[in-house]
Design a protein around this motif. Sequence first.
Motif, short mmCIF file in Angstrom:
data_model
loop_
_atom_site.label_atom_id
_atom_site.label_comp_id
_atom_site.label_asym_id
_atom_site.label_seq_id
_atom_site.Cartn_x
_atom_site.Cartn_y
_atom_site.Cartn_z
N LYS A 63 12.63 18.21 4.21
CA LYS A 63 11.86 17.31 5.07
C LYS A 63 12.69 16.81 6.26
N ALA A 64 13.98 16.60 6.03
CA ALA A 64 14.84 16.14 7.13
C ALA A 64 14.93 17.20 8.23
N VAL A 65 15.13 18.45 7.83
CA VAL A 65 15.22 19.53 8.82
C VAL A 65 13.87 19.74 9.51
N LEU A 66 12.78 19.59 8.76
CA LEU A 66 11.45 19.70 9.36
C LEU A 66 11.25 18.63 10.44
N CYS A 93 20.73 23.13 8.00
CA CYS A 93 20.94 22.77 9.40
C CYS A 93 21.42 23.99 10.19
N ALA A 94 22.35 24.74 9.61
CA ALA A 94 22.87 25.93 10.29
C ALA A 94 21.75 26.94 10.54
N ALA A 95 20.89 27.13 9.54
CA ALA A 95 19.79 28.08 9.68
C ALA A 95 18.80 27.65 10.76
N ALA A 96 18.68 26.33 10.98
CA ALA A 96 17.73 25.80 11.96
C ALA A 96 18.38 25.55 13.32
N GLY A 97 19.67 25.86 13.46
CA GLY A 97 20.35 25.64 14.72
C GLY A 97 20.67 24.19 14.99
N ILE A 98 20.84 23.41 13.93
CA ILE A 98 21.14 21.98 14.06
C ILE A 98 22.62 21.76 13.72
#
Length: 360
Positions: free
Chosen positions: A268-271, A301-306
Motif C-alpha cells: 500500500k505504501a508503494v501504491l 521501492c527499487a522495483a517501482a523506481g523509488i
Amino acid sequence: MNRTDPLVLGIESSCDETGIGIVRGTDLLTNTVSSSMDEHVRFGGVIPEIASRAHLDAMVPALQAALAEAGVTLAELDAIAVTSGPGLSGALMVGVSAAKALALATGKPLYAINHLVAHVGVGVLDGGELPENLGALLVSGGHTEILRVADLTSDVELLGSTIDDAAGEAYDKVARILGLGYPGGPAIDRLAREGNPKAIRFPRGLTQPKYMGTAEAPGPHRYDWSFSGLKTAVARCVEQYEAAGQELPVADIAASFQEAVVDVITAKAVLACTEHGITNLLLGGGVAANSRLRELTGERCAAAGITLRVPPISLCTDNGAMVAALGAQVVMAGGEPSGIGFGTDPSLPVTSIHLAAAPA
C-alpha cells in the motif's frame, strides 16, 4: 536569534522514551535517550501512568547528560523544541512542562513540534537536505502512516493510516498470544527467521476491491491498513492447534504473521507513492528496525523506481534529536515561536507541523 545555523534543544516524551537531543542546524551534537521499557515488560505493554512517572524521574538527568555530551550550556541555545503531540497525554505533559520551564528560565523561544513530522525531519541529520517528491512511511507501536511531504515545515499530507491497531501494537499482541513476551517486535523478527512465511495464509486487511477501488475511483481505504483482524486470525489459529492437541508451530506462525504485516504495509505504501508522484521514500518509526520490513520495502521501492532512505535505528525510534532537527528546520524557515500558552494534543493531526503562538 540565529536562524542560519541554530543551536536547538529538543525534548521528546510522547510514549516511554525520555529523549533529549541537541542539534546545530543539521549537525547532531547529542541524542540522549532514557527508556522505561523494562518497567512495562510485566504488563505486556506501555502503562501510561508508569511512563509519565518515569519521564519525571529521567528528565533532569537526561537533560544534564545531553548538555554535557554536546558541550553546550542552556545560555548558548537559540531555541527549544518539544513534542506537543500526538502521544500519551500524561507523558506529553511532562515534556511540555519541562520545556516551558526551561523557556521561562532562559528566555529562549519555544517551538511546539509534531511528533510524527519529527520522524521525517530526522532525515536531515543523516544525509542532509531532504529530496523533492518525498513521502514518509512511519511504522511504530502507535502509528502506521504514509505521508506526502511537499514541504517539511509547512506542507505535510496524510495519505493513509491504520484504522485500528498500529503495526507495532499488532506485534506486541501476537507475541503475547505466542508467549514471546514484550516487546513483541524484536522477538517475532528473530523467531520468524526460523519459520516458513508461507506456512499459513493470514489475511491482509483492507485489500478487498470494495476498500481499494481504483486509481480513478479510489475506495474508502485505498491506502489504509487494518491489523486487528490479523491479530484475531493468529489467535484463532493458535486455538485450533491447541484444541487438536498438536504442537504449536510458533516459528511458522511468527513468520507468516510478519509476512502478512510487511506485505500489506509495503504494497500500500508503494501504491500511494506511485499514484502521488512520490519518488523518494523515508522509512521511520520503531518498527523500521524490523529486518523483513526493511528488506521488502527496499525490494518494492527499487522495483517501482523509488529511492528509499532509512535513518540509523537510533534515529528511527522516538528520540529528542528528531524534535530538535525539525525545530531547527522551522527556525531556519522563519517559523514563529509557540510561546508558552499551548497545550498538549494526544491526537495532533500531521498537518499541524508546529504550533505558532496565538495572536494577542
